[in-house]
Design a protein around this motif. Sequence first.
Motif, mmCIF file in Angstrom:
data_model
loop_
_atom_site.group_PDB
_atom_site.id
_atom_site.type_symbol
_atom_site.label_atom_id
_atom_site.label_comp_id
_atom_site.label_asym_id
_atom_site.label_seq_id
_atom_site.Cartn_x
_atom_site.Cartn_y
_atom_site.Cartn_z
ATOM 1 N N GLU A 75 0.808 -1.216 0.000
ATOM 2 C CA GLU A 75 0.000 0.000 0.000
ATOM 3 C C GLU A 75 0.847 1.275 0.000
ATOM 4 O OE1 GLU A 75 -2.488 0.024 3.395
ATOM 5 O OE2 GLU A 75 -3.534 1.866 2.864
ATOM 6 N N TYR A 76 1.849 1.332 0.891
ATOM 7 C CA TYR A 76 2.588 2.590 1.026
ATOM 8 C C TYR A 76 3.397 2.925 -0.218
ATOM 9 C CZ TYR A 76 6.910 0.013 2.039
ATOM 10 O OH TYR A 76 7.993 -0.798 1.954
ATOM 11 N N ALA A 79 1.050 4.333 -2.813
ATOM 12 C CA ALA A 79 0.601 5.666 -2.420
ATOM 13 C C ALA A 79 1.438 6.763 -3.075
ATOM 14 C CB ALA A 79 0.638 5.800 -0.905
ATOM 15 N N LYS A 80 2.645 6.390 -3.532
ATOM 16 C CA LYS A 80 3.467 7.377 -4.222
ATOM 17 C C LYS A 80 2.781 7.863 -5.488
ATOM 18 C CE LYS A 80 7.578 5.516 -2.227
ATOM 19 N NZ LYS A 80 8.563 4.450 -2.252
ATOM 20 N N ARG A 84 -5.757 9.414 -2.167
ATOM 21 C CA ARG A 84 -7.011 8.789 -1.747
ATOM 22 C C ARG A 84 -7.809 9.646 -0.784
ATOM 23 N NH1 ARG A 84 -6.437 3.207 0.855
ATOM 24 N NH2 ARG A 84 -4.281 3.800 1.223
ATOM 25 N N PHE A 86 -11.207 8.886 1.782
ATOM 26 C CA PHE A 86 -11.995 7.755 2.260
ATOM 27 C C PHE A 86 -13.426 8.153 2.591
ATOM 28 C CE2 PHE A 86 -7.610 7.721 3.618
ATOM 29 C CZ PHE A 86 -7.148 6.506 3.147
ATOM 30 N N MET A 90 -12.698 10.568 9.301
ATOM 31 C CA MET A 90 -11.625 10.468 10.295
ATOM 32 C C MET A 90 -10.385 9.773 9.715
ATOM 33 S SD MET A 90 -13.189 11.807 12.762
ATOM 34 C CE MET A 90 -14.764 12.519 12.291
ATOM 35 N N MET A 91 -10.563 9.076 8.614
ATOM 36 C CA MET A 91 -9.500 8.179 8.167
ATOM 37 C C MET A 91 -8.372 8.861 7.402
ATOM 38 S SD MET A 91 -10.925 4.508 7.128
ATOM 39 C CE MET A 91 -9.793 3.824 5.967
ATOM 40 N N GLY A 92 -8.647 10.023 6.835
ATOM 41 C CA GLY A 92 -7.662 10.609 5.941
ATOM 42 C C GLY A 92 -6.707 11.600 6.590
ATOM 43 N N THR A 93 -6.921 11.892 7.876
ATOM 44 C CA THR A 93 -6.091 12.895 8.536
ATOM 45 C C THR A 93 -5.646 12.405 9.912
ATOM 46 O OG1 THR A 93 -8.191 13.870 9.204
ATOM 47 C CG2 THR A 93 -6.986 15.004 7.470
ATOM 48 N N ALA A 106 1.400 15.290 3.619
ATOM 49 C CA ALA A 106 0.806 14.890 2.343
ATOM 50 C C ALA A 106 1.617 15.420 1.166
ATOM 51 C CB ALA A 106 -0.626 15.391 2.253
ATOM 52 N N ARG A 109 4.270 13.149 -0.077
ATOM 53 C CA ARG A 109 3.903 11.818 -0.542
ATOM 54 C C ARG A 109 4.801 11.422 -1.710
ATOM 55 N NH1 ARG A 109 0.147 10.659 -4.023
ATOM 56 N NH2 ARG A 109 -0.855 12.673 -3.787
ATOM 57 N N GLY A 110 5.382 10.241 -1.610
ATOM 58 C CA GLY A 110 6.250 9.769 -2.684
ATOM 59 C C GLY A 110 7.697 10.175 -2.515
ATOM 60 N N MET A 161 -5.207 17.345 0.570
ATOM 61 C CA MET A 161 -3.985 16.597 0.847
ATOM 62 C C MET A 161 -3.700 15.565 -0.240
ATOM 63 S SD MET A 161 -4.443 16.086 4.953
ATOM 64 C CE MET A 161 -3.382 14.666 5.045
ATOM 65 N N ASN B 169 -2.957 7.682 13.282
ATOM 66 C CA ASN B 169 -3.804 7.157 12.214
ATOM 67 C C ASN B 169 -2.929 6.465 11.175
ATOM 68 O OD1 ASN B 169 -5.557 6.695 10.144
ATOM 69 N ND2 ASN B 169 -6.409 8.758 10.089
ATOM 70 N N ARG B 174 -0.004 5.477 5.744
ATOM 71 C CA ARG B 174 0.238 4.614 4.585
ATOM 72 C C ARG B 174 -0.269 5.259 3.307
ATOM 73 N NH1 ARG B 174 -0.801 0.158 8.071
ATOM 74 N NH2 ARG B 174 -3.019 0.329 7.624
ATOM 75 N N ASN B 176 -0.220 8.171 2.632
ATOM 76 C CA ASN B 176 0.699 9.226 2.214
ATOM 77 C C ASN B 176 2.088 8.676 1.909
ATOM 78 O OD1 ASN B 176 -0.684 11.879 2.180
ATOM 79 N ND2 ASN B 176 -1.274 11.208 4.211
#
Lengths: 264, 308
Positions: A75-76, A79-80, A84, A86, A90-93, A106, A109-110, A161, B169, B174, B176
């Motif tokens: 997954e990680y 993510a590069k 995403r 969701f 609550m899940m994205g931050t 954010a 990322r990558g 983000m 979290n 992940r 990110n």
Amino acid sequence: MLKLEKVSKSFHIGTPNEKCVIKSLNLELKEGDFVTVIGGNGAGKSTLLNLIAGVYPIDCGIITLNGQNISLAPEYQRAKLIGRVFQDPMMGTAADMQIIENLAMAARRGQKRSLRWGVTKKEKEQYYEAVKTLGLGLEDRLTTKVGLLSGGQRQALTLLMATLHKPQLLLLDEHTAALDPATSTKVLTLTNEIVTKQHLTAMMVTHNMKDAIDIGNRLIMMYDGHIIYDVEGEEKKKLTVNDLLKKFEEAIGEEFVNDRMLLG
Amino acid sequence: MPMLLSLQGAIGQGILWGIMALGIYLTFRILDIADLSVDGSFATGGAVCAVALIAGIHPILAILLATLSGFLAGFVTGFLHTKCKMPAILAGILTQLALYSINLRIMGKSNIPLLQSSTLFKDFAKVIPLTSQWITICIGIFFSLIVVIGIYWFLGTEFGSCLRATGNNENMVRANGVNTDTMKLFGLMLSNGLVAMSGALVTQQQSVADVKMGTGAIVIGLASIVIGEVIFGKKAGFKLRLTSIIVGSIIYRMIVAIVLQMGLNTDDLKLLTAFIVAVALTVPVIVNKRKRLSMYKKLTGKELQNHA
């Protein structure tokens, strides 16, 4: 751009609860496609997005993104390339961290995380402008902890983000489902603006058939782990909610379909 | 004035053990992992330091070696937790258990006195004419200052931000593009490194390493963190938050010193420690409930009167 070849996924393999959620699915997205995904509960929409993002490993098949085979990548690493948002706001931050800290994470990322400062001075101005485009007044509260924001604010922030560092692919998993109608409309408008402005390739799962028709250039309908209807361009623009219901009926060969089945 | 002397000693001990509490803070509060391996790695730090001192290695270098051994212990826990997918508690218990034997192997016996060897504290005493209590306090403050500044800086970096977010979290981290397993592994290593460093300092100060010196360390660390939180509040700025842990550790030692002066049997010390932690964790809950109730009475009471 994005290509799925004969991708399958079952859960609880080897138990009485074994369930095949995605069945030998093929899908190809062109550069700049904005695809809306509809279908009833359990059709496999969210699972499809999670398989692309690498949340669950796939059982078989090949996923390529921008020519790279990412079928087995964790997954990680994916993510590069993938941004995403969701369903759960609550899940994205990270709730205990400041808005600006979330953004800074954010934006990287990558990239490899080094021992440089997590938020640089230069970034502060940059993010001020970026957050201003959300039109929520958050730009003056950059050092507020994200946990203090409302679900809609958090979702808008997650959207920002996910696109702060331009992703090859943007995955939106019912990202407006948990919001009230007004906020939902606002986040959706924002989504449309960002995707159009940055020419992103995106997939958006939604339960709102009208949104699915109005937004994006392509629409796919899922049922029982298959794609049962795929339409794009002019043809898609002319669709109505009734057309979709009829298509659904045709595809699954049952007469007593009502919008409930599709809206779930 | 035995009381004053023992309190001075308690402050010094509190600062040295406070470094361990800072290590536990990294896992317990930042990463949200209860890492039980610290009971073992504290003694490992002491053991490695003692053996190094006996071999004639410089006290500072001995502390560094001890810290490295702590990194290693943390790596094992982290590996079991992230790669072998064990629950953190179990991974910590396994490491702790294994370390007991390893510590005995390192030392060759269960207890190494350091009466003949030079230690940081003895070296210091030769140069500066202060009582041993004051020397402990000075050296303790020096090390804890470095550690507090180090943690403050580190958690502000790109890497440290991801570490903090991982405890918050994992999904978001992940999404990110950061490997949360690496973050946890690193956090556990850093934490156990600090714990071992604290063990090495305590060994040098007491001039003895014992295989049982780490027993209950995790609870003492938690006591320090929680006492600090009760006094300074959870919302304090981050620098103050880190300092509050050292202060919490000092207060814990002072409570112990006072109770011992009052004639408590040392056998009952662990019971007392458990009691202090239980009380410190319960007090905020009761205070919050009381506040809520009194506010309710105040606000609703007016309403009721208005209706009457």
